[in-house]
Design a protein around this motif. Structure first.
Motif, PDB file in Angstrom:
ATOM      1  N   VAL A 184       0.838  -1.115  -0.022  1.00  0.00           N
ATOM      2  CA  VAL A 184      -0.228  -0.113  -0.021  1.00  0.00           C
ATOM      3  C   VAL A 184       1.008   1.335   0.042  1.00  0.00           C
ATOM      4  CG1 VAL A 184      -1.714   1.157   1.308  1.00  0.00           C
ATOM      5  CG2 VAL A 184      -1.779  -1.133   1.130  1.00  0.00           C
ATOM      6  N   GLY A 185       1.895   1.302   0.818  1.00  0.00           N
ATOM      7  CA  GLY A 185       2.837   2.150   0.534  1.00  0.00           C
ATOM      8  C   GLY A 185       3.573   2.253  -0.650  1.00  0.00           C
ATOM      9  N   VAL A 399      -0.334  -5.772  13.457  1.00  0.00           N
ATOM     10  CA  VAL A 399      -0.598  -4.676  14.608  1.00  0.00           C
ATOM     11  C   VAL A 399       0.340  -3.308  13.954  1.00  0.00           C
ATOM     12  CG1 VAL A 399       0.487  -3.573  16.889  1.00  0.00           C
ATOM     13  CG2 VAL A 399      -0.704  -6.137  16.577  1.00  0.00           C
ATOM     14  N   ASN A 400       1.272  -3.544  13.384  1.00  0.00           N
ATOM     15  CA  ASN A 400       1.909  -2.423  12.815  1.00  0.00           C
ATOM     16  C   ASN A 400       1.406  -2.021  11.247  1.00  0.00           C
ATOM     17  OD1 ASN A 400       3.913  -0.719  11.480  1.00  0.00           O
ATOM     18  ND2 ASN A 400       5.671  -2.558  11.926  1.00  0.00           N
ATOM     19  N   ARG A 401       1.096  -0.986  11.065  1.00  0.00           N
ATOM     20  CA  ARG A 401       0.393  -0.497   9.714  1.00  0.00           C
ATOM     21  C   ARG A 401       1.327   0.950   9.234  1.00  0.00           C
ATOM     22  NH1 ARG A 401      -3.516  -1.378  13.455  1.00  0.00           N
ATOM     23  NH2 ARG A 401      -4.289   0.645  13.249  1.00  0.00           N
ATOM     24  N   CYS A 402       2.564   1.014   9.697  1.00  0.00           N
ATOM     25  CA  CYS A 402       3.382   2.146   9.243  1.00  0.00           C
ATOM     26  C   CYS A 402       4.269   1.553   8.241  1.00  0.00           C
ATOM     27  CB  CYS A 402       3.725   2.590  10.544  1.00  0.00           C
ATOM     28  SG  CYS A 402       2.583   3.023  11.950  1.00  0.00           S
ATOM     29  N   VAL A 403       4.474   2.515   7.295  1.00  0.00           N
ATOM     30  CA  VAL A 403       5.757   2.299   6.308  1.00  0.00           C
ATOM     31  C   VAL A 403       6.757   3.565   6.409  1.00  0.00           C
ATOM     32  CG1 VAL A 403       4.042   0.999   4.866  1.00  0.00           C
ATOM     33  CG2 VAL A 403       4.232   3.524   4.365  1.00  0.00           C
ATOM     34  N   VAL A 404       7.951   3.103   5.712  1.00  0.00           N
ATOM     35  CA  VAL A 404       9.109   4.009   5.482  1.00  0.00           C
ATOM     36  C   VAL A 404       9.626   3.600   4.151  1.00  0.00           C
ATOM     37  CG1 VAL A 404       9.775   3.916   7.889  1.00  0.00           C
ATOM     38  CG2 VAL A 404      10.529   2.294   6.158  1.00  0.00           C
ATOM     39  N   PHE A 405      10.354   4.674   3.474  1.00  0.00           N
ATOM     40  CA  PHE A 405      10.820   4.761   2.143  1.00  0.00           C
ATOM     41  C   PHE A 405      12.111   5.011   1.924  1.00  0.00           C
ATOM     42  CE2 PHE A 405       6.221   6.210   2.236  1.00  0.00           C
ATOM     43  CZ  PHE A 405       5.732   5.193   1.449  1.00  0.00           C
ATOM     44  N   VAL A 423      -0.679   3.835   7.004  1.00  0.00           N
ATOM     45  CA  VAL A 423      -1.578   3.263   5.702  1.00  0.00           C
ATOM     46  C   VAL A 423      -2.668   2.625   5.962  1.00  0.00           C
ATOM     47  CG1 VAL A 423       0.711   3.628   4.174  1.00  0.00           C
ATOM     48  CG2 VAL A 423       0.130   1.492   5.495  1.00  0.00           C
ATOM     49  N   SER A 424      -3.194   2.753   7.349  1.00  0.00           N
ATOM     50  CA  SER A 424      -4.256   1.879   7.568  1.00  0.00           C
ATOM     51  C   SER A 424      -5.577   2.041   6.965  1.00  0.00           C
ATOM     52  CB  SER A 424      -4.454   2.193   8.963  1.00  0.00           C
ATOM     53  OG  SER A 424      -3.527   1.955  10.064  1.00  0.00           O
ATOM     54  N   GLU A 425      -5.716   3.348   6.840  1.00  0.00           N
ATOM     55  CA  GLU A 425      -7.139   3.736   5.800  1.00  0.00           C
ATOM     56  C   GLU A 425      -6.890   3.539   4.400  1.00  0.00           C
ATOM     57  OE1 GLU A 425      -9.467   7.008   8.556  1.00  0.00           O
ATOM     58  OE2 GLU A 425      -7.072   7.443   8.228  1.00  0.00           O
ATOM     59  N   LYS A 431      -9.622   2.955  10.992  1.00  0.00           N
ATOM     60  CA  LYS A 431      -8.969   3.798  12.075  1.00  0.00           C
ATOM     61  C   LYS A 431      -7.504   3.856  11.701  1.00  0.00           C
ATOM     62  CE  LYS A 431     -12.090   2.402  15.724  1.00  0.00           C
ATOM     63  NZ  LYS A 431     -12.042   1.582  17.130  1.00  0.00           N
ATOM     64  N   PRO A 432      -7.031   5.100  11.964  1.00  0.00           N
ATOM     65  CA  PRO A 432      -5.541   5.307  11.913  1.00  0.00           C
ATOM     66  C   PRO A 432      -4.779   4.714  12.984  1.00  0.00           C
ATOM     67  CG  PRO A 432      -6.344   7.350  12.714  1.00  0.00           C
ATOM     68  CD  PRO A 432      -7.617   6.394  12.251  1.00  0.00           C
ATOM     69  N   MET A 433      -3.401   4.615  12.610  1.00  0.00           N
ATOM     70  CA  MET A 433      -2.662   4.186  13.772  1.00  0.00           C
ATOM     71  C   MET A 433      -1.595   5.308  14.267  1.00  0.00           C
ATOM     72  SD  MET A 433       0.136   0.999  13.748  1.00  0.00           S
ATOM     73  CE  MET A 433       1.301   0.742  14.996  1.00  0.00           C
TER      74      MET A 433
END
Length: 440
Positions: A184-185, A399-405, A423-425, A431-433
């Motif tokens: 998604v990221g 649980v983790n829904r966050c990305v890096v680039f 990138v949750s939504e 809901k966001p994280m």
């Protein structure tokens, strides 16, 4: 979208999803390689008082804390020797830096050989061997593992890359990584970069990434025109390159493992396409593009973990050097950093426990564990998995829904993120994280 002086030869590594029972037949071989890589089977280990090395040595006493780690190494398919090496290096490091709760770590390794039978054999070996948990694992055949661990009340802890449906839904599964949300990221970044004509390239067996990527494209008011499926066994990918770059594609969003990426690069270079590529951490890497540095200039990598050069990984880099990790492996990767983070998270859970540490008490503690590893992963509360915070069906254990680039500059990957991005939504959650403070 970018200019290349010429297109010529290179290499890449990781993973995929398999949400609706895909993947049982992806690789070959059999028989578990055994758990014999533990080098700390003693009940005592010499440790240092200072986490950076040096200082007065002391003895860590007590029964060892036993873990197992499994992945695919000796196989015709994608191989993850970096996971095996990181498990070995972490054991060496922690047993000279205070142990876990003052006790030595006895970490065993088992080769899953890329087959369900061998992966299941690893799970049985771990349960029979008294593993407190299976830590930092990856295989394409997780559905063969989870039922055995469920029966043995033993946690699968900390995986970067839950792929099998049961890994994403079972109550004994506690992934710390965000797979499949890095895909998604990739879509998010492609749209932000102005891509107008996007095609997807998916390694065979990872087709279940598609719905989340399509969700993201729809939420970003665009679409992915088509998905090209890449055979999992590396070969001449010229036909797939031609299909993926057809129709004036300006960007390719790719879920491809390292070994197939290596085979992809010559065909892509020869095609003359100017399409910008977006690929996964630890797969679309410097090894994968060797010889094609000009071809990938400005191309983008999405992942779960900040670059290995950042301060959070200082001890990991030091341990890799001190304990002579295999230099042919990519440690700036999902497998490498994911396994180190998994063991650091495991350490935090054990050190929060009171009383006996065994598979059942660890499993209970893991259910409400809070992991604080700034700069490695966002703040993680295992009691607030996606099944409880508005995630789509089938991804409950995330649980983790966050990305890096990161991006390629002169053939080298450089961090393009200073903080984790939620990138949750975009992926279909409600809901966001909270991805925590900046790390860069």
């Amino acid at each position: 979208m970018k200019q290349h002086a010429s297109r010529i030869a290179g290499r890449s590594k990781w993973p995929l999803l398999a949400i609706f029972g895909l993947l049982a037949c992806v690789l070959v071989f059999a028989a578990c390689g055994g758990g014999g890589s533990s080098s700390s089977t003693e009940s005592e280990a010499t440790t240092s008082e200072e986490s950076s090395g040096g200082g007065e040595e002391e003895k860590v006493t007590g029964e060892p804390i036993v873990t197992w780690t499994y992945t695919d190494v000796n196989t015709e398919g994608p191989q993850y020797k970096n996971i095996e090496e990181t498990e070995r290096v972490y054991q060496e490091w922690i047993n000279t830096h205070g142990g876990i709760a003052g006790r030595p770590l006895e970490a065993h390794f088992c080769d899953a050989h890329g087959t369900p039978n061998a992966a299941a054999a690893c799970a049985r070996e771990a349960v029979a061997g008294g593993a407190v948990a299976l830590v930092g694992n990856f295989t394409f055949t997780g559905d063969a593992v989870i039922p055995i661990l469920e029966k043995g009340n033993t946690a699968q802890w900390g995986n970067c890359c839950a792929i099998a449906p049961t890994e994403l839904t079972s109550k004994i599964s506690f992934p710390m990584g965000n797979q499949p949300l890095y895909s998604v990221g990739l879509v998010k970044k492609a749209v932000e970069d102005g891509c107008k004509n996007i095609n997807g390239v998916i390694i065979e067996g990872a087709e279940a990434f598609e719905p989340l990527m399509e969700n993201a494209a729809k939420n970003l008011k665009t679409k992915i025109n088509k998905f090209v499926i890449l055979p999992a066994t590396a070969q001449d990918y010229s036909p797939q390159v031609a299909e993926a770059t057809s129709g004036g594609a300006d960007c390719l969003v790719m879920i491809v493992s390292e070994t197939p990426y290596i085979a992809w690069m010559p065909a892509f270079a020869q095609s003359g396409s100017e399409a910008k590529m977006y690929g996964p951490q630890g797969n679309f890497n410097e090894n994968a593009v060797k010889g094609f540095e000009e071809v990938v200039e400005g191309d983008v990598v999405a992942g779960m973990y900040p670059d290995i050069s950042t301060p959070a990984w200082d001890e990991y880099r030091e341990a890799l050097e001190k304990y002579e990790a295999d230099s042919a492996q990519d440690y700036n990767s999902l497998g490498g950093m994911g396994t180190w983070a998994a063991y650091e998270g495991f350490k935090q859970v054990v050190e929060s426990m009171k009383g006996e540490v065994n598979n059942e008490t660890f499993l209970k503690a893991a259910e409400t564990a809070k992991i604080d590893l700034p700069g490695m992963v966002p703040p993680l509360n295992m009691a607030e998995n996606w099944g409880k915070t508005g995630g789509p069906e089938g991804f409950e254990r995330l649980v983790n829904r966050c990305v890096v680039f990161s991006e390629f500059k002169e053939g080298k990957l450089q961090s393009a993120s200073t903080e984790f991005e939620d990138v949750s939504e975009l992926a279909g959650g409600t809901k966001p994280m909270d991805c925590g403070p900046p790390f860069g």
